[in-house]
Design an enzyme around this catalytic site. Structure first.
Site, PDB file in Angstrom:
ATOM      1  N   HIS A   1      -6.765   2.877   2.418  1.00  0.00           N
ATOM      2  CA  HIS A   1      -7.453   2.141   1.347  1.00  0.00           C
ATOM      3  C   HIS A   1      -8.825   2.710   1.037  1.00  0.00           C
ATOM      4  O   HIS A   1      -9.821   1.975   0.990  1.00  0.00           O
ATOM      5  CB  HIS A   1      -7.554   0.653   1.713  1.00  0.00           C
ATOM      6  CG  HIS A   1      -6.226  -0.001   1.900  1.00  0.00           C
ATOM      7  ND1 HIS A   1      -5.307  -0.155   0.876  1.00  0.00           N
ATOM      8  CD2 HIS A   1      -5.623  -0.510   3.002  1.00  0.00           C
ATOM      9  CE1 HIS A   1      -4.218  -0.727   1.339  1.00  0.00           C
ATOM     10  NE2 HIS A   1      -4.374  -0.953   2.629  1.00  0.00           N
TER      11      HIS A   1
ATOM     12  N   LYS B   1      -2.564  -0.050   8.931  1.00  0.00           N
ATOM     13  CA  LYS B   1      -3.685  -0.431   8.071  1.00  0.00           C
ATOM     14  C   LYS B   1      -4.953   0.311   8.481  1.00  0.00           C
ATOM     15  O   LYS B   1      -4.945   1.142   9.376  1.00  0.00           O
ATOM     16  CB  LYS B   1      -3.886  -1.941   8.150  1.00  0.00           C
ATOM     17  CG  LYS B   1      -2.697  -2.732   7.644  1.00  0.00           C
ATOM     18  CD  LYS B   1      -2.468  -2.590   6.160  1.00  0.00           C
ATOM     19  CE  LYS B   1      -3.413  -3.471   5.384  1.00  0.00           C
ATOM     20  NZ  LYS B   1      -3.151  -3.416   3.933  1.00  0.00           N
TER      21      LYS B   1
END
Ligand code: NAD
Length: 339
Positions: free
Chosen positions: A65, A47
């Site tokens: 992201h 992540k």
């Protein structure tokens, strides 16, 4: 892989024991020691990195992201710009037909639907869903959810949007496994939402699970006004936003503003004291509720591409990802005034 060495950071939280890595020839190193790895090392993590302005000189393979205008996207890419590093974003590694080579979708949807069912069961008892803990495996998850729903999910009604996708299929599978009747699992995808939201049908189910892949501006699926307007008769009790486009300006579920966590899995929507409660689950790491199975499936899907990584200058999956990174970094450099 001959000629390659693998270093794995020690991590107390991980479902896999250090010994499992050692058994296959990896060297264990200190937790969070990647910033001091040699510059030629490729850092594989899952992540986002912790927020910082430190330059990033390494090559990273991760979900960053930051390619869809998420909050802070340009400052993340600016770190690569300043450090000379490269990002290969796992979300954008595609096969020749444009499909992602590896995604956590199925288990995210499965776990999200389970969390939604657990929240419903708590809400029916007048309680708030407590701290979620990862499950040992899928069977344990299904058994727990069924037990907390009084033996079966029969009678519960659910709507899954994005039902034909990975997350959507996982959500539908969980609902089937906990005993919902097939007619009580509404499965919507592009055809059903083509007429444009908001959709009153969402108010008539117990659990709404959003699993779409958002890539353009679309009308909201549901709004707060619509929820309040439904008054005390509203059935909808729990919204699970698996897609979690929380900070995306086009989030089609604009009824919440934060990502929830395992410690605080739900956030209440302010629907007025006279109306039944409504909670949202917006956890952006749902596969960690089923960590071993989700990781093993993802790794199996990623492995063929990883085996091509040493030839990344010519292997299409990696050259495409690098080209995309360069485009996004150029846009970020403009946004951050670095160009
Ligand atoms: N919360 C988490 O932990 C978590 C984990 C993994 C993935 N995700 C997210 O879940 C989302 C879905 O991922 P996926 O792998 O299932 O994608 P996918 O591409 O496999 O499936 C998406 C589905 O949504 C449908 N869809 C797209 N726009 C739609 C619309 N307007 N109306 C109805 N259906 C629509 C598509 O036709 C497709 O069937 C992504 O945003 C992904 O980042 C979240």
């Amino acid at each position: 892989m001959p000629g390659l060495r693998f270093f794995v950071e020690h991590d107390e939280q991980r479902i896999f024991d250090d010994s499992e890595y050692e058994a296959v020839g990896c060297t264990l190193v200190e937790n969070n020691s990647w910033p001091t790895a040699p510059p030629t090392a490729t850092i594989i993590g899952l992540k986002e990195l912790q927020e910082s302005t430190d330059p990033l000189p390494h090559t990273h393979i991760q979900f960053a992201h930051c390619y869809k205008n998420q909050a802070g996207w340009s400052s993340v890419l600016a770190r690569f710009h300043r450090g000379g590093g490269t990002l290969y974003d796992l979300e954008f590694l595609n096969d020749a037909s444009g499909r992602r080579v590896a995604a956590f979708g199925f288990h995210a949807g499965f776990a999200g639907a389970a969390a939604g069912a657990l929240a419903l069961s708590s809400q029916q008892k007048g309680k708030k869903l407590g701290h979620l803990q990862p499950f040992e495996n899928e069977d344990a998850m299904v058994a727990t959810v069924k037990q907390l729903l009084g033996g079966s999910g029969k009678g519960v009604k659910a709507l899954v949007i994005g039902a034909l996708g990975r997350c959507g299929r996982g959500a539908v599978d969980l609902f089937r496994k906990i005993g919902l009747a097939e007619d009580d699992i509404l499965k919507w995808d592009l055809d059903e939402t083509a007429k444009g939201g908001p959709f009153s049908e969402i108010l008539d189910v117990d659990i709404f699970v959003n699993c779409i892949y958002l890539n353009s501006q679309i009308p909201s699926f549901i709004t707060r006004d619509q929820i309040i307007g439904a008054g005390p008769q509203r059935k909808l009790s729990v919204v699970v936003d698996v897609s979690c486009d929380t900070t995306n300006p086009f989030n089609p579920i604009p009824i919440y503003t934060i990502n929830t966590t395992f410690a605080e899995p739900t956030v209440a929507v302010d629907v007025g004291a006279q109306n039944p409660a409504l909670s949202v689950i917006s956890i952006d790491h749902l596969p960690t509720l089923l960590p071993r199975e989700a990781s093993e499936q993802f790794s199996m899907d990623l492995l063929p591409s990883l085996l091509e990584f040493p030839n990344r200058q010519t292997a299409r999956v990696w050259t495409d990802a690098k080209k995309l990174f360069e485009e996004k970094m150029a846009a970020a450099a403009v946004a951050e005034g670095l160009a």
